[in-house]
Scaffold this motif. Sequence first.
Motif, PDB file in Angstrom:
ATOM      1  N   UNK A 203     -14.234 -19.199 165.478  1.00 51.96           N
ATOM      2  CA  UNK A 203     -13.323 -20.012 164.682  1.00 51.96           C
ATOM      3  C   UNK A 203     -14.133 -21.053 163.917  1.00 51.96           C
ATOM      4  N   UNK A 204     -14.453 -20.740 162.652  1.00 48.96           N
ATOM      5  CA  UNK A 204     -15.158 -21.664 161.769  1.00 48.96           C
ATOM      6  C   UNK A 204     -14.434 -21.679 160.421  1.00 48.96           C
ATOM      7  N   UNK A 205     -15.007 -22.372 159.470  1.00 51.20           N
ATOM      8  CA  UNK A 205     -14.382 -22.519 158.147  1.00 51.20           C
ATOM      9  C   UNK A 205     -14.772 -21.361 157.247  1.00 51.20           C
ATOM     10  N   UNK A 206     -13.778 -20.735 156.619  1.00 50.67           N
ATOM     11  CA  UNK A 206     -14.038 -19.737 155.575  1.00 50.67           C
ATOM     12  C   UNK A 206     -13.489 -20.264 154.248  1.00 50.67           C
ATOM     13  N   UNK A 207     -14.190 -19.969 153.167  1.00 51.86           N
ATOM     14  CA  UNK A 207     -13.763 -20.463 151.865  1.00 51.86           C
ATOM     15  C   UNK A 207     -14.717 -21.514 151.360  1.00 51.86           C
ATOM     16  N   UNK A 208     -14.181 -22.551 150.742  1.00 50.73           N
ATOM     17  CA  UNK A 208     -14.991 -23.630 150.174  1.00 50.73           C
ATOM     18  C   UNK A 208     -14.657 -24.930 150.890  1.00 50.73           C
ATOM     19  N   UNK A 209     -15.625 -25.456 151.632  1.00 48.98           N
ATOM     20  CA  UNK A 209     -15.388 -26.689 152.376  1.00 48.98           C
ATOM     21  C   UNK A 209     -15.536 -27.896 151.460  1.00 48.98           C
ATOM     22  N   UNK A 210     -14.665 -28.926 151.589  1.00 48.18           N
ATOM     23  CA  UNK A 210     -13.563 -29.047 152.550  1.00 48.18           C
ATOM     24  C   UNK A 210     -12.186 -28.784 151.948  1.00 48.18           C
ATOM     25  N   UNK A 211     -12.143 -28.136 150.783  1.00 47.89           N
ATOM     26  CA  UNK A 211     -10.882 -28.038 150.041  1.00 47.89           C
ATOM     27  C   UNK A 211     -10.066 -26.784 150.326  1.00 47.89           C
ATOM     28  N   UNK A 212     -10.726 -25.656 150.591  1.00 45.87           N
ATOM     29  CA  UNK A 212      -9.980 -24.394 150.713  1.00 45.87           C
ATOM     30  C   UNK A 212     -10.487 -23.589 151.903  1.00 45.87           C
ATOM     31  N   UNK A 213      -9.590 -23.317 152.815  1.00 45.05           N
ATOM     32  CA  UNK A 213      -9.899 -22.478 153.962  1.00 45.05           C
ATOM     33  C   UNK A 213      -9.042 -21.222 153.870  1.00 45.05           C
ATOM     34  N   UNK A 214      -9.676 -20.080 153.731  1.00 47.36           N
ATOM     35  CA  UNK A 214      -8.940 -18.825 153.605  1.00 47.36           C
ATOM     36  C   UNK A 214      -8.339 -18.367 154.934  1.00 47.36           C
ATOM     37  N   UNK A 215      -8.779 -19.008 156.021  1.00 48.13           N
ATOM     38  CA  UNK A 215      -8.267 -18.701 157.357  1.00 48.13           C
ATOM     39  C   UNK A 215      -8.448 -17.234 157.711  1.00 48.13           C
ATOM     40  N   UNK A 218      -8.008 -16.613 161.168  1.00 49.72           N
ATOM     41  CA  UNK A 218      -6.665 -16.776 161.701  1.00 49.72           C
ATOM     42  C   UNK A 218      -6.224 -18.202 161.961  1.00 49.72           C
ATOM     43  N   UNK A 219      -7.140 -19.190 161.786  1.00 45.78           N
ATOM     44  CA  UNK A 219      -6.789 -20.554 162.164  1.00 45.78           C
ATOM     45  C   UNK A 219      -7.340 -21.565 161.163  1.00 45.78           C
ATOM     46  N   UNK A 220      -6.548 -22.616 160.923  1.00 49.23           N
ATOM     47  CA  UNK A 220      -7.011 -23.747 160.123  1.00 49.23           C
ATOM     48  C   UNK A 220      -7.669 -24.783 161.013  1.00 49.23           C
ATOM     49  N   UNK A 221      -7.053 -25.053 162.170  1.00 48.75           N
ATOM     50  CA  UNK A 221      -7.600 -25.996 163.134  1.00 48.75           C
ATOM     51  C   UNK A 221      -8.099 -25.282 164.363  1.00 48.75           C
ATOM     52  N   UNK A 222      -7.829 -25.841 165.540  1.00 46.91           N
ATOM     53  CA  UNK A 222      -8.280 -25.213 166.777  1.00 46.91           C
ATOM     54  C   UNK A 222      -7.569 -23.880 167.014  1.00 46.91           C
ATOM     55  N   UNK A 223      -8.256 -22.998 167.715  1.00 48.69           N
ATOM     56  CA  UNK A 223      -7.673 -21.734 168.170  1.00 48.69           C
ATOM     57  C   UNK A 223      -7.446 -21.819 169.674  1.00 48.69           C
ATOM     58  N   UNK A 224      -6.456 -21.115 170.208  1.00 50.95           N
ATOM     59  CA  UNK A 224      -6.316 -21.072 171.671  1.00 50.95           C
ATOM     60  C   UNK A 224      -7.623 -20.604 172.307  1.00 50.95           C
ATOM     61  N   UNK A 225      -7.989 -21.182 173.433  1.00 50.31           N
ATOM     62  CA  UNK A 225      -9.245 -20.791 174.069  1.00 50.31           C
ATOM     63  C   UNK A 225      -9.186 -19.309 174.426  1.00 50.31           C
ATOM     64  N   UNK A 259     -22.410 -26.299 169.762  1.00 51.00           N
ATOM     65  CA  UNK A 259     -21.445 -25.231 169.519  1.00 51.00           C
ATOM     66  C   UNK A 259     -20.765 -25.197 168.164  1.00 51.00           C
ATOM     67  N   UNK A 260     -20.768 -26.336 167.430  1.00 51.21           N
ATOM     68  CA  UNK A 260     -20.064 -26.344 166.153  1.00 51.21           C
ATOM     69  C   UNK A 260     -18.554 -26.369 166.346  1.00 51.21           C
ATOM     70  N   UNK A 261     -17.819 -26.293 165.232  1.00 51.61           N
ATOM     71  CA  UNK A 261     -16.362 -26.397 165.319  1.00 51.61           C
ATOM     72  C   UNK A 261     -15.688 -25.594 164.220  1.00 51.61           C
ATOM     73  N   UNK A 262     -14.362 -25.685 164.195  1.00 50.75           N
ATOM     74  CA  UNK A 262     -13.572 -24.996 163.170  1.00 50.75           C
ATOM     75  C   UNK A 262     -13.840 -25.543 161.769  1.00 50.75           C
ATOM     76  N   UNK A 263     -14.558 -26.642 161.660  1.00 53.30           N
ATOM     77  CA  UNK A 263     -14.899 -27.203 160.349  1.00 53.30           C
ATOM     78  C   UNK A 263     -16.294 -26.820 159.883  1.00 53.30           C
ATOM     79  N   UNK A 264     -17.054 -26.101 160.690  1.00 49.21           N
ATOM     80  CA  UNK A 264     -18.419 -25.735 160.307  1.00 49.21           C
ATOM     81  C   UNK A 264     -18.407 -24.607 159.276  1.00 49.21           C
ATOM     82  N   UNK A 265     -19.277 -24.752 158.293  1.00 44.18           N
ATOM     83  CA  UNK A 265     -19.431 -23.765 157.218  1.00 44.18           C
ATOM     84  C   UNK A 265     -20.911 -23.671 156.884  1.00 44.18           C
ATOM     85  N   UNK A 266     -21.372 -22.470 156.597  1.00 47.91           N
ATOM     86  CA  UNK A 266     -22.798 -22.256 156.370  1.00 47.91           C
ATOM     87  C   UNK A 266     -23.342 -23.091 155.213  1.00 47.91           C
TER      88      UNK A 266
END
Length: 298
Positions: A203-215, A218-225, A259-266
Motif C-alpha cells: 500500500x503506497x502512493x500511485x499517480x502524482x504525489x501529492x495531488x493525484x492517487x490512482x489508488x 485499492x486504498x487512499x489511506x491505510x489498508x486493513x492489516x 517500512x514506509x507508508x501509503x504516502x511513499x512514492x518513488x
Amino acid sequence: SRGQDLPNSHSFSSHKLSEGLYANIEYKDISLEGMVEVPSGVVFMGQSDDDLEEYQNRDGEVRKHVPVESFYIDTTEVTNLAFFNFMSETNYETDAEKYGWSFTFYKFIPGTNEDQVASVAPWWIALPNATWNFPYGRNNMASTHPKALNHPVVHVSYNDAINYCNYMGKRLPTEPEWEWAARGGLYDKRFPWGDEDDVSRKNTWQGTFPDRNTMEDGYLGTAPVGSYEPNGYGLYDVSGNVWEWVNDKYDDQMIVLKGGSYLCHIDYCYRYRVAARMGNTPDSSSGNTGFRCAYSTN
C-alpha cells in the motif's frame, strides 16, 4: 525538501530507549498469539545498489552485517482494535491527546487553512483533535468504526508505542531485528519479495504525489492489516501502509522508523524498501505512523 515524509510535530524530550514512561500501568500476561518466531542469523543491513546513494548518504543506510538472535515479532502492525483495548484497560493518554493535535494528510481534510500547513511538507495539516481514535479529527469517522477496527493504529508516537509494548510484556524491535524480519529470509533485496517493485504487494502512493492517487493498490489511506501477501517469515505490510517505530536512535534527537507508508512514492520518498529508514522525535505523531511489537526468546 525532497523526501521529507514526516514533519517533526512536537518537542523532543530526552529519555532512554525502551524505557516505559507510565510505571503505574500493570503489565498483562504475555501472549504470543499473532506473532511469529524469526530465526537467528546475520542481517546484511542497507542496500548495495549504487543508484540509492542519495538515500544512503542522507538517511544513513549504512551497509553492515549485524548478528540477530531469534525473537518473536507481530505478523501485522498493531490494529485500532488492539490499541482500543489497551486504552480501555489503562486510561493511557497518547502524546497527540496531550498536545491536542497531530499531523494529517491534507487530502483527508477539506477546507484546509494555510496556517495549518507544515512548512517543510505542505501536504501535512496540523489538525486539532486528530488522535488515534479520531484519525481525521472529531468530525470524521472514528477508528473504532467497524470498518476501521482492522486498520493499523496511527497518530501514535514512539512514547505511545513503547508503553503499549511494555503493557503487553513485549518491546519494540530493534532496527536490525526489524530489517532481518522484513527481509523474510532473502539476502540483499530491495523489497520483502525481491528486487522488482510490485504495486499488488503493498500500500503506497500511485499517480502524482501529492495531488493525484490512482489508488491502483485499492486504498487512499491505510489498508486493513494483512491485505497483501506476507513475506517469507509470515510478516505483512513491512513495505508501505504505515511507518513503524523501532527501538534505535536515528540521531541525537530522533528515533528510527522503518517500512514506509501509503504516502511513499518513488519520485519523492523511495522509502518503502526494506533498507530504507526515516527519523522523527519520540513524541511526534502523524496519520501514517504506527508500530508492531517484538518479544525476546531468551
